[in-house]
Design a protein around this motif. Structure first.
Motif, PDB file in Angstrom:
ATOM      1  N   THR A  64     -14.491  27.393  -4.500  1.00  9.36           N
ATOM      2  CA  THR A  64     -15.177  26.135  -4.757  1.00  9.36           C
ATOM      3  C   THR A  64     -14.195  25.161  -5.389  1.00  9.36           C
ATOM      4  O   THR A  64     -13.312  25.568  -6.139  1.00  9.36           O
ATOM      5  N   SER A  65     -14.358  23.893  -5.081  1.00  4.27           N
ATOM      6  CA  SER A  65     -13.473  22.900  -5.694  1.00  4.27           C
ATOM      7  C   SER A  65     -14.014  22.448  -7.049  1.00  4.27           C
ATOM      8  O   SER A  65     -13.323  21.779  -7.797  1.00  4.27           O
ATOM      9  N   GLU A  66     -15.266  22.826  -7.362  1.00  2.00           N
ATOM     10  CA  GLU A  66     -15.865  22.442  -8.635  1.00  2.00           C
ATOM     11  C   GLU A  66     -16.518  23.655  -9.288  1.00  2.00           C
ATOM     12  O   GLU A  66     -17.291  24.373  -8.656  1.00  2.00           O
ATOM     13  N   VAL A 100     -12.247  12.867 -11.424  1.00  2.50           N
ATOM     14  CA  VAL A 100     -11.375  12.180 -10.465  1.00  2.50           C
ATOM     15  C   VAL A 100     -10.636  11.031 -11.147  1.00  2.50           C
ATOM     16  O   VAL A 100      -9.404  10.913 -11.033  1.00  2.50           O
ATOM     17  N   ILE A 101     -11.368  10.198 -11.869  1.00  2.50           N
ATOM     18  CA  ILE A 101     -10.745   9.046 -12.535  1.00  2.50           C
ATOM     19  C   ILE A 101      -9.740   9.507 -13.585  1.00  2.50           C
ATOM     20  O   ILE A 101      -8.606   9.006 -13.643  1.00  2.50           O
ATOM     21  N   TYR A 102     -10.130  10.477 -14.396  1.00  2.00           N
ATOM     22  CA  TYR A 102      -9.233  10.978 -15.441  1.00  2.00           C
ATOM     23  C   TYR A 102      -7.967  11.570 -14.827  1.00  2.00           C
ATOM     24  O   TYR A 102      -6.856  11.299 -15.277  1.00  2.00           O
ATOM     25  N   ASP A 103      -8.136  12.355 -13.765  1.00  2.00           N
ATOM     26  CA  ASP A 103      -6.979  12.981 -13.126  1.00  2.00           C
ATOM     27  C   ASP A 103      -6.029  11.941 -12.552  1.00  2.00           C
ATOM     28  O   ASP A 103      -4.817  12.011 -12.761  1.00  2.00           O
ATOM     29  N   VAL A 104      -6.573  10.962 -11.850  1.00  8.05           N
ATOM     30  CA  VAL A 104      -5.721   9.922 -11.252  1.00  8.05           C
ATOM     31  C   VAL A 104      -5.011   9.120 -12.339  1.00  8.05           C
ATOM     32  O   VAL A 104      -3.812   8.843 -12.233  1.00  8.05           O
ATOM     33  N   THR A 124      -6.248  20.820 -13.614  1.00  9.87           N
ATOM     34  CA  THR A 124      -7.645  21.218 -13.775  1.00  9.87           C
ATOM     35  C   THR A 124      -8.276  20.310 -14.811  1.00  9.87           C
ATOM     36  O   THR A 124      -7.697  20.067 -15.867  1.00  9.87           O
ATOM     37  N   ARG A 125      -9.448  19.796 -14.508  1.00  7.66           N
ATOM     38  CA  ARG A 125     -10.192  18.939 -15.432  1.00  7.66           C
ATOM     39  C   ARG A 125     -11.465  19.654 -15.863  1.00  7.66           C
ATOM     40  O   ARG A 125     -11.501  20.872 -15.876  1.00  7.66           O
ATOM     41  N   LEU A 126     -12.520  18.935 -16.216  1.00  3.54           N
ATOM     42  CA  LEU A 126     -13.734  19.575 -16.728  1.00  3.54           C
ATOM     43  C   LEU A 126     -14.356  20.545 -15.721  1.00  3.54           C
ATOM     44  O   LEU A 126     -14.654  21.685 -16.055  1.00  3.54           O
ATOM     45  N   SER A 127     -14.580  20.070 -14.511  1.00  4.06           N
ATOM     46  CA  SER A 127     -15.214  20.927 -13.514  1.00  4.06           C
ATOM     47  C   SER A 127     -14.446  20.989 -12.198  1.00  4.06           C
ATOM     48  O   SER A 127     -14.831  21.729 -11.305  1.00  4.06           O
TER      49      SER A 127
END
Length: 160
Positions: A64-66, A100-104, A124-127
């Motif tokens: 899973t991607s999330e 997505v926003i945080y990663d970018v 890797t971010r929150l989910s």
């Protein structure tokens, strides 16, 4: 054996009945000396009505991607701040949007350019998990996934 063809059909089917039939068919092999492991291309709705204890007993594994680990302190803080500000629980879309926003933004700030930032590797971010690659005809896509495995204790394990 017949059960193997049923399991293979289930792996490529999203039909509730086919999936339930294949997994229930595995029960007949439990008494034998088999190490049964159940894999799927995704955890679709066809697994929603399957007993989680049964999935755990077969070490059900899927990509899973999330994946949202509610025991994670960062996730708990995000939920708390989101609820305080918005008086609601964040939806999966709010989580995905934040990730997505945080990663970018992190990739842009930490690199010379957006392109180099996207090529910076796995994050890797929150989910969500991200690993961007440029496709043959110019588009960039995220192709990172978590590999999740249920165990007998029903505690999902993220396989690295």
């Amino acid at each position: 054996r017949d059960i193997m063809s049923t399991v293979i059909r289930s792996a490529i089917s999203d039909e509730n009945e086919t999936t339930a039939s294949a997994i229930n068919g595995l029960k007949s092999y439990e008494s034998e000396e088999f190490d049964i492991r159940l894999f799927a291309f995704n955890k679709g709705k066809n697994f929603d009505k399957i007993d989680n204890n049964l999935l755990g007993s077969y070490n059900f594994t899927f990509p899973t991607s999330e994946y949202l680990g509610m025991e994670n302190d960062l996730v708990k803080r995000f939920y708390e701040k989101y609820q305080n500000k918005n008086h609601a629980v964040p939806s999966k879309y709010a989580l995905r949007g934040f990730d997505v926003i945080y990663d970018v933004l992190v990739r842009i700030v930490s690199s010379e350019s957006t392109i180099k930032g996207l090529e910076a590797g796995i994050s890797t971010r929150l989910s969500s998990i991200f690993n961007y690659h440029k496709k043959l005809f110019g588009a960039t896509e995220n192709n990172a996934v978590h590999l999740i495995q249920y165990n007998k204790d029903l505690k999902p394990i993220i396989l690295e």
